[in-house]
Design a protein around this motif. Structure first.
Motif: not given
Length: 619
Positions: A574-594
């Motif tokens: 649903e979030i109105p960002l491009s695929g690469p922008e979503k992927g970049g933020e998801l990557n940063r989230l995964l780095q903190k994900q425990k």
């Protein structure tokens, strides 16, 4: 050169006459057959005309099981052909023609809907498998107008017999909201021999037509199969004309059918019905509590008030002399009795509330609140205000609800908004912050009505003897706009139950006010950053025109409880960002994900890789 359409118009005229008279007479209509014969020479020239002619012939065959459906489809196809050939001319100035809106049983051939969108819905309504339920729900959410198309309506009625119970329940609920105009489709090809779905048809017909179709209910009853007979008996409750018939059925029927007759009789506000129930209550009190739950007749209210007073006297004595097992049985009696008295409003019942509050304070407040939601009877509205005036804010919740249902919106705001004052002001104003929660619970019941866009209080009750899906009660209400401004300006941490404010604000949102949109955007953006991004945040930020969505994906797992994958997927889609922008933020989230399991982490990593490469989540 325009085609001669006289034959088409003649066929259309006779088919419309058949729709009015009933398809059962089509096989004997020589005028219709002659009009079909006139189409034969044209049928050889076009596959479309051949199809119209063949379908019209099928309508005249008495062994054709779906003549009503064929009639509607033939009329729709005829109309489409005639529209392509229509011309208009005449003396004088030209003007805009007003389109004719052909309606049949509340349904119409909706224009502007491509077949590519209609076909999957029609297939889902008539097919098999549980996955089609998602197709139907998505279509209802995105294009609700498509469900007024007659091709959809006829298949919805047939789907009432679907083996997938959740689908049949949902369609029954939707059709109940259509009103009496749906009645002809419900009665068309009705069968009494136990065919699945006929009980639902009859139940809906009773809800939408009530006493108007009493002759039909009485006609179905003698021929009905065992299960259908019970439903047919329950539909006799809509008119006092059926009193003698119901009393006879009470004496002659057994088991579930007898209970249905007793239940239906409880809705008749007559002296004979009252006498019957007074006698029945003395002989079988537990059965009376069960069967009088849904009626609002005063004699039923008085009977239940008597039971309640007796029970409260026993409770006051501590159930002296009863064994532990018997006391446990009394707890079940209390539960059933509390449920049965909801919605009752006779003077005898209203007099019970102070005593009920003495022994069961929470139950007393909840019963009065639910009773108001079932139907705001003037006696209950007066009672709520009087109890608060005499006993203070113990009765705040039902008094607030009663005020919203009976007073001007401005007056309600002036009287109750002080309970939501921020910080120290609120603590000075209130004896306890729990009072704010009581008012908030009332406001959390507000929902946006899909049909007219207004606000309603939504309340449901489990069905009784009549069966079917949950019974939803909708009470229209007008909210003073100052409530929204108040909630939007409250500091995010001020509310004891912040999620409740999110629900209230999202339901009350109306687009078109730029100043209000800015406040909405700030509120939901700050909420996402404070407690972690949720789907409601994205929905509301998009609705109010918010532009900056960066950083919200990284906040998804900020809350105490990690979001399940399906909710994360919903946000990512649903979030109105491009695929690469979503992927970049998801990557940063995964780095903190425990907190995720190895399997969940693999799913998230796969989504990240797909987005970074410009693919969808499921590629």
């Amino acid at each position: 050169m325009a085609m001669n359409v006289s034959g088409f118009l003649e066929l259309q005229r006779h088919l419309m006459a058949t729709a009015t008279a009933g398809v059962g007479l089509a096989s004997e209509d020589f005028r219709l057959k002659r009009a079909i014969d006139r189409m034969e020479p044209l049928a050889a020239a076009s596959p479309v005309i051949r199809r119209i002619t063949d379908m019209a012939k099928q309508i005249t065959r008495p062994d054709q099981p779906n003549r009503a459906g064929l009639l509607l489809e033939t009329l729709g196809l005829l109309e489409a052909v005639l529209k392509t050939q229509g011309t208009f001319s005449g003396p004088g100035e030209t003007g805009q023609l007003k389109p004719v809106d052909p309606v049949f049983c509340g349904a119409r051939a909706e224009e502007g809907i491509p077949y590519s969108r209609l076909a999957p819905l029609l297939e889902a309504l008539t097919g098999s498998g549980n996955l089609r339920y998602a197709t139907i729900m998505q279509a209802h959410e995105e294009t609700p107008e498509i469900f007024t198309d007659y091709r959809v309506r006829t298949r919805m009625v047939k789907a009432l017999g679907d083996g997938y119970g959740e689908l049949a329940d949902t369609i029954e609920r939707w059709l109940r909201e259509e009103g009496n105009e749906i009645a002809p489709l419900l009665k068309e090809d009705f069968r009494t021999d136990g065919v699945k779905g006929m009980d639902r048809r009859l139940r809906i017909l009773g809800e939408v037509s009530k006493e108007k179709e009493n002759a039909f209910y009485c006609r179905v009853l003698p021929e009905a199969s065992r299960e259908l007979r019970v439903t047919a008996i329950t539909t006799l409750r809509y008119t006092e004309e059926n009193e003698a018939l119901l009393l006879d059925l009470v004496r002659s029927e057994k088991g579930k059918a007898k209970k249905a007759a007793m239940w239906a009789l409880s809705f008749l506000d007559t002296e004979e019905a009252a006498d019957f129930w007074r006698g029945e209550a003395r002989k079988h009190p537990q059965e009376a509590v069960e069967l009088l739950r849904e009626t609002d007749c005063d004699y039923a209210s008085d009977i239940l008030a008597g039971f309640l007073r007796t029970y409260l006297r026993e409770k006051a004595s501590g159930f002296e002399g009863l064994t532990k097992e018997q006391k446990k049985g009394k707890e079940e009696t209390e539960r059933r009795l509390i449920e049965a008295v909801k919605g009752k409003h006779s003077p005898a019942m209203c007099d019970c509330y102070p005593e009920l509050h003495r022994f069961c304070p929470e139950d007393a407040r909840d019963v009065l609140t639910d009773s108001l939601l079932l139907g705001p009877h003037p006696a209950l509205i007066d009672l709520a205000g009087r109890l608060r005036q005499e006993n203070g804010d113990d009765w705040l919740e039902p008094a607030f609800l009663a005020s919203m249902l009976s007073e001007e919106p401005e007056q309600v705001y002036e009287q109750f908004s002080g309970y939501f004052l921020p910080g120290g002001l609120r603590k000075c104003f209130l004896k306890s912050e729990a009072q704010t929660d009581k008012l908030q619970r009332v406001l959390e019941r507000l929902k946006r009505n899909e049909k007219d866009g207004g606000l309603v209080f939504l309340f449901h009750r489990t069905p009784g003897m009549a069966g079917g899906p949950l019974i939803w009660h909708r009470l229209p209400v007008v909210l003073d706009e100052r409530w929204i401004s108040l909630f939007l300006r409250l500091p995010v941490k001020e509310a004891k139950k912040e999620d409740g404010y999110d629900r209230i604000l999202s339901e009350c949102y109306v687009s078109g006010d730029p100043t209000r949109d800015v406040l909405y955007g700030r509120y939901f953006y700050n909420r996402a950053m404070e407690r972690g991004t949720r789907a409601v945040d994205i929905k509301m930020l998009k609705a109010c025109g918010w532009e900056d969505f960066h950083g919200l994906i990284e906040q998804v797992q900020k809350g105490k409880k990690p979001l399940p994958l399906w909710q994360m997927k919903q946000i990512l889609e649903e979030i109105p960002l491009s695929g690469p922008e979503k992927g970049g933020e998801l990557n940063r989230l995964l780095q903190k994900q425990k907190s995720k399991t190895p399997g969940e982490l693999r799913v998230l990593e796969n989504w990240r890789d797909n987005l970074l490469c410009g693919f969808t989540l499921d590629d």
